[in-house]
Motif scaffolding. Structure first.
Motif, PDB file in Angstrom:
ATOM      1  N   ARG A 192      50.715  53.001  43.267  1.00  0.00           N
ATOM      2  CA  ARG A 192      50.134  52.043  42.552  1.00  0.00           C
ATOM      3  C   ARG A 192      48.933  51.345  43.303  1.00  0.00           C
ATOM      4  O   ARG A 192      48.109  51.031  42.749  1.00  0.00           O
ATOM      5  N   GLU A 209      46.870  49.566  46.342  1.00  0.00           N
ATOM      6  CA  GLU A 209      46.888  47.682  46.925  1.00  0.00           C
ATOM      7  C   GLU A 209      46.941  46.923  45.809  1.00  0.00           C
ATOM      8  O   GLU A 209      47.704  45.938  45.740  1.00  0.00           O
ATOM      9  N   ARG A 210      46.197  47.075  44.532  1.00  0.00           N
ATOM     10  CA  ARG A 210      46.130  46.123  43.365  1.00  0.00           C
ATOM     11  C   ARG A 210      47.646  46.052  42.798  1.00  0.00           C
ATOM     12  O   ARG A 210      48.128  45.037  42.232  1.00  0.00           O
ATOM     13  N   GLY A 211      48.354  47.203  42.697  1.00  0.00           N
ATOM     14  CA  GLY A 211      49.762  47.155  42.223  1.00  0.00           C
ATOM     15  C   GLY A 211      50.651  46.271  43.138  1.00  0.00           C
ATOM     16  O   GLY A 211      51.507  45.732  42.330  1.00  0.00           O
ATOM     17  N   VAL A 225      49.730  43.962  44.989  1.00  0.00           N
ATOM     18  CA  VAL A 225      49.558  42.412  44.862  1.00  0.00           C
ATOM     19  C   VAL A 225      50.001  41.804  43.305  1.00  0.00           C
ATOM     20  O   VAL A 225      50.443  40.829  43.389  1.00  0.00           O
ATOM     21  N   ASP A 226      49.918  42.685  42.262  1.00  0.00           N
ATOM     22  CA  ASP A 226      50.240  42.453  40.745  1.00  0.00           C
ATOM     23  C   ASP A 226      51.540  42.043  41.113  1.00  0.00           C
ATOM     24  O   ASP A 226      52.183  41.191  40.517  1.00  0.00           O
TER      25      ASP A 226
END
Length: 66
Positions: free
Chosen positions: A5, A7-9, A11-12
């Motif tokens: 996913r 890094e954004r996944g 963090v989400d």
């Protein structure tokens, strides 16, 4: 999770887990009652068994699928 996913996944996911943990703590402090007609899963021990099984399953090694 990072390879699938990004890094954004991650963090989400951390944000969602934090939100629900905060919500659970607020509801515990406010002593929010169960909805009518709902039985407490913790009272029967079902909740502990499910959580144990999920934890054991989560810790078992398995291949990462993206």
């Amino acid at each position: 999770m990072l390879p699938c996913r990004g890094e954004r996944g991650v963090v989400d996911l951390v944000g969602i887990v934090g939100y629900y943990a905060t919500l659970a703590m607020i509801m515990n402090v406010a002593r929010t009652p169960l909805l009518e007609g709902r039985a407490a899963a913790v009272a029967s021990g079902v909740f502990q068994i499910r959580m144990r099984d999920q934890l054991v399953g989560a810790l078992s090694p398995r291949p990462v699928r993206c």
